[in-house]
Design a protein around this motif. Structure first.
Motif, short mmCIF file in Angstrom:
data_model
loop_
_atom_site.label_atom_id
_atom_site.label_comp_id
_atom_site.label_asym_id
_atom_site.label_seq_id
_atom_site.Cartn_x
_atom_site.Cartn_y
_atom_site.Cartn_z
N THR A 93 0.84 -1.20 0.00
CA THR A 93 0.00 0.00 0.00
C THR A 93 0.87 1.25 0.00
N GLY A 94 1.89 1.26 0.85
CA GLY A 94 2.79 2.40 0.89
C GLY A 94 3.58 2.55 -0.40
N ARG A 96 2.68 1.77 -3.43
CA ARG A 96 1.83 2.30 -4.50
C ARG A 96 1.61 3.81 -4.38
N ARG A 97 1.83 4.35 -3.19
CA ARG A 97 1.61 5.79 -2.98
C ARG A 97 2.84 6.63 -3.36
N GLU A 99 5.42 8.48 -5.64
CA GLU A 99 5.29 9.11 -6.96
C GLU A 99 6.12 8.38 -8.01
N THR A 128 3.66 -2.68 -9.50
CA THR A 128 3.64 -1.25 -9.16
C THR A 128 4.55 -0.45 -10.08
N ASP A 355 2.25 4.76 7.61
CA ASP A 355 2.47 4.67 6.17
C ASP A 355 3.95 4.80 5.83
N THR A 358 5.10 8.34 5.19
CA THR A 358 5.07 9.10 6.45
C THR A 358 6.32 8.80 7.28
#
Length: 417
Positions: A93-94, A96-97, A99, A128, A355, A358
């Motif tokens: 999940t992280g 995919r976030r 850039e 990804t 995340d 983060t």
């Protein structure tokens, strides 16, 4: 991106330097980013901003099916386990976030193929858009696993081979047999789709020590026969007292020249034949304590440089813990200049709780990377004389933990793929 392509930066009327957009994007040079400059006599070196996450080491498991004389597990006491589906999902999940997808390297202290779902994890990471590499001891690389890794889209497979003969190999990698590893790797090579640049690329990693350094030329020859496109040689970091006498860099630590400056002695060496006539004098010149330039490249810049920070890296353990580099995932003991040195883990958080981005951009973690970027630590690798040098808690400069002055990776003595 074509490495042979020529790129140009432009200076506007106000003296501001403008880089091609594709270069700025590749190295995380986004608006507001700060990048360190090293000014040479005829060039300027622009470092990657410490805010750019470009490489992630992920550890599927810290379990391993063999024992090696070179491994830190010879001197540690930790919980063993493998990455759960929930932990990997949090990582994914992280990922995919982000850039720009980073290079994801499946490795760590354990054998990645000891986790039953590593090929599936690689396939999901590849989806990804990330580049994916993996390191293995090669013993579990059977036909099924080989086909799975190739189908998953793995970009590069590194295999550790520390001996060219069954006896010398088994002397380092206890419980493993060289003929089986070479047979596995040969089959893997043949199963790859035919191409001028077949993938996954094959790399060979070799840990050099007194007991096996004579095997290095033949290991490289074996690698060439198996289609290896990459080779990486590292020194040994002893984790037991018995291995201290095996290192090949005892005098090298005395010759490390810090912070190349105009007032330091320097020697510039050109390209020339490296043979029986020239090898001795050239090696003597390179290890003379001078700041050495070889064919126009300054070899001194390898000192006091954290390759993990320079490469924009972080490490994720099997249980989701995040550290600045794989060695700092665990408490472990090594030996520096003959004395025992304790390295304590430096954990920055857990991807199951926060995340990925983060955690990476946490102000304290960014400040830590900036501190390591400057490398204002005591020179423990060349000194090693005080009590503070026996652990990474602090040093004689009162650096906060982890104090990296005794890190051999930062002196280009130890290196990882």
């Amino acid at each position: 991106m074509n490495s042979k392509q020529t790129f140009w930066a432009e200076v506007d009327a106000d003296g501001r330097l403008s880089l091609p957009p594709e270069i700025a994007h590749q190295y995380g040079l986004t608006p507001g980013a700060r990048a360190r400059l090293d000014v040479g006599s005829s060039d300027i070196r622009l470092h990657r901003p410490v805010t750019h996450l470009a490489k992630i080491y992920i550890e599927p498991t810290n379990r391993c099916n063999i024992e090696c004389r070179t491994c830190m597990r010879n001197n540690w006491d930790v919980e063993l386990g493998q990455m759960s589906a929930d932990t990997f999902a949090a990582f994914l999940t992280g990922l995919r976030r982000l850039e720009r997808p980073p290079l994801v390297f499946f490795g760590g202290i354990g054998e990645p193929l000891a986790h039953p779902h590593t090929p599936e994890m690689i396939a999901q990471v590849k989806a990804t858009g990330a580049t994916v590499e993996m390191i293995s001891n090669g013993t579990l690389l059977n036909e099924k696993r080989s086909r799975q890794l190739i189908a998953a889209g793995l970009d590069a497979l590194w295999v550790s081979i520390d001996g060219a003969r069954p006896e010398s190999y088994a002397d380092v990698r206890l419980g493993a047999e060289l003929p089986n590893v070479l047979a596995n790797l040969s089959r893997f090579r043949k199963l790859r789709p035919p191409s001028h640049k077949p993938q996954p690329a094959i790399g060979i990693a070799f840990v050099a020590m007194k007991r096996n350094i004579a095997d290095l030329p033949e290991v490289m020859a074996i690698g060439r026969r198996l289609g290896a496109a990459r080779f990486m040689v590292s020194n040994l970091l002893p984790h037991t007292a018995e291995m201290v006498d095996e290192i090949l860099y005892e005098n090298t630590l005395n010759d490390i020249t810090y912070l190349p400056s105009p007032w330091l002695r320097s020697v510039s060496i050109p390209k020339m034949e490296f043979n029986e006539l020239t090898s001795g004098p050239l090696l003597a010149a390179m290890s003379s304590g001078y700041n050495v330039s070889f064919a126009g490249s300054n070899l001194g810049v390898a000192n006091d440089v954290c390759t993990f920070i320079e490469n924009g890296s972080l490490a994720i353990g099997w249980d989701g813990r995040i550290a600045p580099c794989p060695p700092l995932l665990y408490n472990h003991t090594g030996y520096l200049r003959g004395y025992e040195r304790a390295s304590h883990a430096h954990i920055l958080g857990n991807i199951k709780e926060h995340d990925l981005l983060t955690l990476w951009l946490d102000p304290e973690y960014v400040a830590y990377r900036e501190r390591v970027h400057r490398f204002a630590f005591a020179p423990c690798t060349s000194c090693g004389g005080c009590d503070d040098s026996h652990a990474n808690d602090t040093d004689c400069f009162d650096s906060p933990a982890p104090a990296c002055g005794g890190c051999l990776w930062a002196q280009a003595v130890i290196q990882c793929p």
